[in-house]
Design an enzyme around this catalytic site. Structure first.
Site, PDB file in Angstrom:
ATOM      1  CE  LYS A 193      54.689  37.225  31.461  1.00 32.94           C
ATOM      2  NZ  LYS A 193      53.682  37.170  30.362  1.00 32.94           N
ATOM      3  CD  GLU A 267      47.540  48.764  38.937  1.00 32.75           C
ATOM      4  OE1 GLU A 267      46.441  48.311  39.318  1.00 32.75           O
ATOM      5  OE2 GLU A 267      47.810  49.054  37.770  1.00 32.75           O
ATOM      6  CB  CYS A 301      42.969  47.507  37.759  1.00 32.25           C
ATOM      7  SG  CYS A 301      43.969  48.878  37.201  1.00 32.25           S
ATOM      8  CD  GLU A 401      39.672  42.930  38.913  1.00 37.40           C
ATOM      9  OE1 GLU A 401      40.487  41.998  38.997  1.00 37.40           O
ATOM     10  OE2 GLU A 401      40.022  44.120  38.822  1.00 37.40           O
TER      11      GLU A 401
HETATM   12  P1  NAI Z   1      47.087  37.230  35.317  1.00 36.12           P
HETATM   13  O1  NAI Z   1      47.333  37.913  36.603  1.00 36.12           O
HETATM   14  O2  NAI Z   1      47.206  35.749  35.262  1.00 36.12           O
HETATM   15  O3  NAI Z   1      48.088  37.807  34.195  1.00 36.12           O
HETATM   16  C1  NAI Z   1      48.755  39.044  34.251  1.00 36.12           C
HETATM   17  C2  NAI Z   1      50.214  38.845  33.853  1.00 36.12           C
HETATM   18  O4  NAI Z   1      50.852  37.976  34.787  1.00 36.12           O
HETATM   19  C3  NAI Z   1      50.433  38.205  32.488  1.00 36.12           C
HETATM   20  O5  NAI Z   1      51.587  38.769  31.900  1.00 36.12           O
HETATM   21  C4  NAI Z   1      50.688  36.756  32.834  1.00 36.12           C
HETATM   22  O6  NAI Z   1      51.432  36.053  31.859  1.00 36.12           O
HETATM   23  C5  NAI Z   1      51.475  36.873  34.119  1.00 36.12           C
HETATM   24  N1  NAI Z   1      51.409  35.721  35.010  1.00 36.12           N
HETATM   25  C6  NAI Z   1      50.414  34.799  35.120  1.00 36.12           C
HETATM   26  N2  NAI Z   1      50.720  33.900  36.073  1.00 36.12           N
HETATM   27  C7  NAI Z   1      51.918  34.250  36.593  1.00 36.12           C
HETATM   28  C8  NAI Z   1      52.759  33.720  37.619  1.00 36.12           C
HETATM   29  N3  NAI Z   1      52.413  32.645  38.301  1.00 36.12           N
HETATM   30  N4  NAI Z   1      53.910  34.342  37.885  1.00 36.12           N
HETATM   31  C9  NAI Z   1      54.271  35.464  37.214  1.00 36.12           C
HETATM   32  N5  NAI Z   1      53.521  35.997  36.231  1.00 36.12           N
HETATM   33  C10 NAI Z   1      52.361  35.416  35.917  1.00 36.12           C
HETATM   34  O7  NAI Z   1      45.655  37.665  34.792  1.00 36.12           O
HETATM   35  P2  NAI Z   1      44.738  36.956  33.679  1.00 36.12           P
HETATM   36  O8  NAI Z   1      44.672  35.492  33.909  1.00 36.12           O
HETATM   37  O9  NAI Z   1      45.174  37.410  32.350  1.00 36.12           O
HETATM   38  O10 NAI Z   1      43.326  37.598  34.006  1.00 36.12           O
HETATM   39  C11 NAI Z   1      42.535  37.055  35.045  1.00 36.12           C
HETATM   40  C12 NAI Z   1      41.863  38.118  35.857  1.00 36.12           C
HETATM   41  O11 NAI Z   1      42.845  38.926  36.470  1.00 36.12           O
HETATM   42  C13 NAI Z   1      41.008  39.101  35.096  1.00 36.12           C
HETATM   43  O12 NAI Z   1      39.716  38.604  34.896  1.00 36.12           O
HETATM   44  C14 NAI Z   1      41.027  40.282  36.016  1.00 36.12           C
HETATM   45  O13 NAI Z   1      40.081  40.120  37.025  1.00 36.12           O
HETATM   46  C15 NAI Z   1      42.399  40.251  36.624  1.00 36.12           C
HETATM   47  N6  NAI Z   1      43.329  41.166  35.934  1.00 36.12           N
HETATM   48  C16 NAI Z   1      43.574  42.367  36.512  1.00 36.12           C
HETATM   49  C17 NAI Z   1      44.385  43.279  35.874  1.00 36.12           C
HETATM   50  C18 NAI Z   1      44.661  44.608  36.474  1.00 36.12           C
HETATM   51  O14 NAI Z   1      44.998  45.547  35.760  1.00 36.12           O
HETATM   52  N7  NAI Z   1      44.589  44.762  37.767  1.00 36.12           N
HETATM   53  C19 NAI Z   1      44.963  43.018  34.556  1.00 36.12           C
HETATM   54  C20 NAI Z   1      44.691  41.695  34.060  1.00 36.12           C
HETATM   55  C21 NAI Z   1      43.887  40.827  34.740  1.00 36.12           C
END
Ligand code: NAI
Ligand code: MG
Length: 498
Positions: A193, A267, A301, A401
């Site tokens: 996904k 991660e 990240c 972050e």
């Molecule tokens: P997110 O964690 O909501 O999204 C990442 C993935 O998880 C996307 O594919 C999303 O559709 C999915 N997702 C969202 N809610 C979910 C749930 N309840 N159950 C299962 N999957 C779910 O991150 P978002 O909202 O895009 O970004 C917010 C913050 O997260 C960023 O500002 C950053 O700080 C952090 N982030 C960190 C990342 C990393 O590589 N460690 C990557 C993306 C975001």
């Protein structure tokens, strides 16, 4: 609906974009969501919609899980290990052959510079697949010298099963490759996904997987948002979840997988300390620290987002960084002169801007950037590289972050102090040390609570080298054989020889 940006696309990329609305890959077929829902993916360089994409729901998750189960019990499960290697290598070749198109799709959907996508994201995705393509024929069990007489005891390693893989938007194709490569090598089947902000390259990946000849159901692609991700986590037809994304969502996924006793690797985020010691090569440290935070517009990240500089060198380092930040070329992803693209979405633009405002409100000084730099409405979501001084350890910008082009620089006195302050965070993904002194380098590396420590460089990655987090930065490791093990169960077989 094509946008003006699509005019600079190659024929192949334009054809792909105009081929929307894009569907879900379930088993052998591309199909609409069961309930017919779709969403728009947006070009962050313009704020305009690129095309429509299917929004998968719980029913689609179940259909994909059934297709993946059938593949596991059928053709894929019965395929000799060498056959898996061949297919993974074939997919790597096809990505390489289509790298120009894929780099353009990444630039369009994510906003990252097309030159960076072409030089980093796509070749790294290929390298990852090729590394894991070598593994299937080397997954071996052991003969165990048990204390029972007349007993023959051995282990075999089996694929965990059907995997739900949820990835973020910062390196869309690369994150997909990080996830699918070890799963396929281990003999698992999967449902990928992609993030709702950047679904395009994963859809193209699904098409290439079909072209490579993977049996139907091995690789399923479900586009959708957090609701789709949650349905994958909740499904009892899925054996393992692999997630990269926010710590907040990671905690929820971990809790739910705990309840269901589903395998899980996470991660997550970071607030990574980057420490310049007094004996460092200062020029190299400035250059490396600049890339360490601003690469990919700070959307990594492992971004080096907390910079610690010994107080005597603080002004030199800060002015070097500020000068470079002010010269940075921020612009649209598809423009080949762009050094840093926009942030990925209006939501991220607002989130990062609110952190910048919070820094200013709490009394920090922006010596570069600090003023947004674009706008979140009509145009793209541009934010100029921002550097804060006058920051204290307890400020929000020093603790949370930000995931954007925002660096906080803080002076320190001595090594013990900086080690303590560097570790004073919930996170533990990465840390950096700049020094010419070998003993200092490795003593400090031992003290830092982080999954990766970079000495005289930042952000080095290789498919063979484990990557992942201590503390709230995650559970498990990506890459290397550590990540292969996360897709394998160990079975112990006892045979009485009496
Ligand atoms: P997110 O964690 O909501 O999204 C990442 C993935 O998880 C996307 O594919 C999303 O559709 C999915 N997702 C969202 N809610 C979910 C749930 N309840 N159950 C299962 N999957 C779910 O991150 P978002 O909202 O895009 O970004 C917010 C913050 O997260 C960023 O500002 C950053 O700080 C952090 N982030 C960190 C990342 C990393 O590589 N460690 C990557 C993306 C975001
Ligand atoms: Mg998008």
């Amino acid at each position: 609906m094509p946008t003006t940006a699509t005019e600079s696309l190659s024929d192949a990329a334009r054809k792909f974009v105009e081929g929307g609305p894009h569907k879900l890959l379930i088993g052998a077929d591309w199909m609409e969501a069961a309930d017919g829902r779709t969403f728009e993916t947006v070009d962050p360089s313009t704020g305009e919609a690129i095309c429509e994409v299917a929004q998968a729901g719980a029913e689609d998750v179940e259909r994909a899980a059934q297709a993946a189960r059938a593949a596991l019990e059928g053709k894929w499960g019965k395929m000799p290990a060498a056959g898996r290697s061949l297919l993974i290598n074939r997919l790597a070749d096809l990505i390489e052959e289509n790298s120009e198109e894929l780099a353009q799709l990444e630039a369009l959907d994510n906003g990252k510079p097309v030159t960076i996508a072409g030089a980093v994201d796509i070749p790294q995705a290929v390298a990852h697949l090729r590394y894991y393509a070598g593994w299937p024929t080397k997954i071996e069990g052991e003969t165990i010298p048990v204390s029972w007489p007349n007993m023959f005891t051995y282990t075999i390693k089996e694929p965990v099963g059907v995997c739900g893989q949820i990835i973020p938007w910062n390196f869309p194709l690369l994150m997909a490759s990080w996830k699918i490569s070890p799963a396929l090598a281990a003999g698992c089947t999967l449902i990928l996904k992609p993030a709702e902000q950047t679904p395009l390259s994963a859809i193209r990946l699904g098409q290439l997987a079909q072209e490579a000849g993977f049996p139907e159901g091995v690789i399923n692609i479900l586009t959708g948002d957090g609701e789709t991700g949650a349905a994958l986590v909740d499904s009892t037809s899925i054996d393992k979840i692999a997630f990269t994304g926010s710590t907040e969502v990671g905690r929820r996924i971990g809790a739910r997988c705990g309840e269901l006793l589903k395998r899980v690797t996470l991660e997550l985020g970071g607030k990574n300390p980057n420490i310049i010691l007094p004996d460092a090569d200062v020029e190299a440290a400035i250059k490396g620290s600049f890339q360490g935070i601003y690469f990919n517009t700070g959307q990594a990240c492992n971004a080096g987002s907390r910079l610690f500089v010994q107080k005597d060198q603080f002004d030199t380092v800060v002015s070097g960084l500020a000068e470079a930040a002010k010269k940075a070329k921020v612009g649209p992803g598809l423009d080949t002169g762009t050094q840093f693209g926009p942030v990925v979405s209006k939501e991220q633009y607002e989130r990062v801007s609110s952190y910048i405002e919070s820094g200013l409100e709490q009394g920090a000084e922006a010596v570069a950037g600090g003023n947004g730099g674009g706008n979140g409405d009509g145009g793209g979501y541009f934010i100029n590289p921002t550097l804060f001084t006058g920051v204290t350890d307890d400020m929000k910008i020093a603790r949370e972050e930000i995931f954007g082009p925002v660096l906080v620089a803080m002076p320190y006195d001595d090594l013990d102090e900086v080690a303590r302050r560097a570790n004073d965070t919930d996170y533990g993904l990465a840390a950096g040390i700049w020094t010419r002194d070998v003993a200092n380098a490795h003593n400090l590396a031992r003290k830092l609570k982080a999954g990766s420590v970079y000495i005289n460089g930042w952000g080095m990655v290789d498919a063979a080298a484990p990557f992942g987090g201590y503390k709230a930065s995650g559970i498990g490791r990506e890459m290397g054989h550590a990540n292969l093990d996360a897709y394998l169960e160990v079975k112990t077989v006892w045979t009485s020889l009496k």
